[in-house]
Design an enzyme around this catalytic site. Sequence first.
Site, PDB file in Angstrom:
ATOM      1  N   ASP A  46      -6.157  -4.384   7.040  1.00  6.75           N
ATOM      2  CA  ASP A  46      -4.694  -4.346   7.002  1.00  6.75           C
ATOM      3  C   ASP A  46      -4.201  -3.846   5.655  1.00  6.75           C
ATOM      4  O   ASP A  46      -4.702  -4.259   4.603  1.00  6.75           O
ATOM      5  CB  ASP A  46      -4.128  -5.750   7.250  1.00  6.75           C
ATOM      6  CG  ASP A  46      -2.621  -5.786   7.035  1.00  6.75           C
ATOM      7  OD1 ASP A  46      -1.891  -5.220   7.875  1.00  6.75           O
ATOM      8  OD2 ASP A  46      -2.180  -6.357   6.012  1.00  6.75           O
ATOM      9  N   TYR A  51       1.861  -1.790  -0.907  1.00  7.67           N
ATOM     10  CA  TYR A  51       0.749  -2.224  -1.740  1.00  7.67           C
ATOM     11  C   TYR A  51       0.341  -1.127  -2.723  1.00  7.67           C
ATOM     12  O   TYR A  51      -0.360  -0.177  -2.384  1.00  7.67           O
ATOM     13  CB  TYR A  51      -0.457  -2.617  -0.882  1.00  7.67           C
ATOM     14  CG  TYR A  51      -0.182  -3.699   0.139  1.00  7.67           C
ATOM     15  CD1 TYR A  51       0.898  -4.581  -0.001  1.00  7.67           C
ATOM     16  CD2 TYR A  51      -0.986  -3.837   1.258  1.00  7.67           C
ATOM     17  CE1 TYR A  51       1.153  -5.567   0.942  1.00  7.67           C
ATOM     18  CE2 TYR A  51      -0.745  -4.830   2.206  1.00  7.67           C
ATOM     19  CZ  TYR A  51       0.327  -5.690   2.037  1.00  7.67           C
ATOM     20  OH  TYR A  51       0.567  -6.658   2.971  1.00  7.67           O
ATOM     21  N   LYS A  77       2.090  -0.868   7.819  1.00  4.91           N
ATOM     22  CA  LYS A  77       3.452  -1.366   7.983  1.00  4.91           C
ATOM     23  C   LYS A  77       4.490  -0.274   7.724  1.00  4.91           C
ATOM     24  O   LYS A  77       4.193   0.729   7.068  1.00  4.91           O
ATOM     25  CB  LYS A  77       3.669  -2.561   7.055  1.00  4.91           C
ATOM     26  CG  LYS A  77       2.596  -3.650   7.290  1.00  4.91           C
ATOM     27  CD  LYS A  77       2.727  -4.809   6.346  1.00  4.91           C
ATOM     28  CE  LYS A  77       1.589  -5.793   6.550  1.00  4.91           C
ATOM     29  NZ  LYS A  77       0.328  -5.316   5.941  1.00  4.91           N
ATOM     30  N   ASN A 230      -1.957 -19.504   0.745  1.00  9.90           N
ATOM     31  CA  ASN A 230      -0.622 -19.537   0.132  1.00  9.90           C
ATOM     32  C   ASN A 230      -0.616 -18.796  -1.198  1.00  9.90           C
ATOM     33  O   ASN A 230      -0.088 -19.274  -2.211  1.00  9.90           O
ATOM     34  CB  ASN A 230      -0.119 -20.960  -0.052  1.00  9.90           C
ATOM     35  CG  ASN A 230       0.629 -21.496   1.154  1.00  9.90           C
ATOM     36  OD1 ASN A 230       0.253 -22.527   1.720  1.00  9.90           O
ATOM     37  ND2 ASN A 230       1.665 -20.801   1.589  1.00  9.90           N
ATOM     38  N   SER A 231      -1.262 -17.636  -1.206  1.00  9.99           N
ATOM     39  CA  SER A 231      -1.341 -16.731  -2.360  1.00  9.99           C
ATOM     40  C   SER A 231      -2.356 -17.165  -3.407  1.00  9.99           C
ATOM     41  O   SER A 231      -2.432 -16.561  -4.474  1.00  9.99           O
ATOM     42  CB  SER A 231       0.026 -16.520  -3.026  1.00  9.99           C
ATOM     43  OG  SER A 231       0.939 -15.949  -2.121  1.00  9.99           O
ATOM     44  N   GLY A 232      -3.114 -18.244  -3.146  1.00 13.55           N
ATOM     45  CA  GLY A 232      -4.190 -18.591  -4.070  1.00 13.55           C
ATOM     46  C   GLY A 232      -4.426 -20.070  -4.284  1.00 13.55           C
ATOM     47  O   GLY A 232      -5.564 -20.495  -4.529  1.00 13.55           O
ATOM     48  N   LEU A 234      -4.636 -22.664  -2.391  1.00 13.19           N
ATOM     49  CA  LEU A 234      -5.567 -23.352  -1.496  1.00 13.19           C
ATOM     50  C   LEU A 234      -6.999 -22.828  -1.623  1.00 13.19           C
ATOM     51  O   LEU A 234      -7.914 -23.390  -1.021  1.00 13.19           O
ATOM     52  CB  LEU A 234      -5.090 -23.245  -0.046  1.00 13.19           C
ATOM     53  CG  LEU A 234      -3.849 -24.073   0.296  1.00 13.19           C
ATOM     54  CD1 LEU A 234      -3.368 -23.773   1.710  1.00 13.19           C
ATOM     55  CD2 LEU A 234      -4.113 -25.560   0.118  1.00 13.19           C
TER      56      LEU A 234
END
Length: 330
Positions: A46, A51, A77, A230-232, A234
Amino acid sequence: MDRSGTPITELGFGAAGIGNLFRSVTNVEAQAAVNGAWEQGLRYFDTAPHYGAGLSERRLGLALHEKPRDELFLSTKVGRVLHPLEKNAPLEEAGFVGAAPFKRHYDYSYDGIMRAFEDSLQRLGVTRIDMLLMHDLDVFTQGDKLPELFRIAMNSGFRAMSELRDQGLVKAIGLGVNEWQVCDAALDQADFDCFMVANCFTLLENEITQHFTGTCRQREVSLIAAAPFNSGILAKGSAGAGHYFYDTAPGAVIERVIELEKVCSEYQVPLPAAAIQFPLLYPCVKSVVIGMTSEARIRQNMDWYEYPISMDFWQALVDREYIRPFPKAC
């Protein structure tokens, strides 16, 4: 397998990292990351024009160029069109270190979607896309502008995406957003096949399971859970100072992570393994997409994905109200 009937691996390669999200990587490192993912059996990749302002798509396209096209699942996208920066204009990095010299312009209109799609095909070096997603059509990104942009997207942009699907240039269409609520609203207005939800289908943020997962299951709409860490936070844990929603984690979130870590320790489950596997407990979730920039990280993610977790652990999280009870179909 998504609604189009196309196979998709349960673990997906998120290519924001090879677009230099938060830190710079070289072309060689980007190529090695994609090759490493392929060797580990990942077949879902993806990306997005956002990006690195096109950098991710260019790098991913080059890395996948010699891979069998029919064996991989590719999503990108629309919603942003890239324009060359004027001479001496500063780079629009937007969290991407050393982004390409292009200005991002939001455009969810029919013409904007078609332009963005054609540009992505060229950067990726392909003739079709498996999954095309309207990007960042959410409050998190658009704020007060969302109602008007949402109207344009549903009335104009969706028509373009639907035509691309009818022509076979795209197999599945949907949204790629940071809030499930906008997906719920979109599903009331248009015939979408799938939704990619980032940061809102996690052990920390899981209101989506209250009713929307059931709606998707009933309507045969697929979900892709992106950013399961959650962007890092976790992945790195309470002591790792990882990002939360692309920013510094607040104290209340860190405290919540500490409590989750206690349950994980009790059942001997790595927190990142639980974070990856949680969305996949729901039948409508077809894949979890994680940013990967090195072969070592890919192997680690695969180990977490394959780590055996008992239902007793999940029930403990339910009992302590970290997650909601699972539907009977799970």
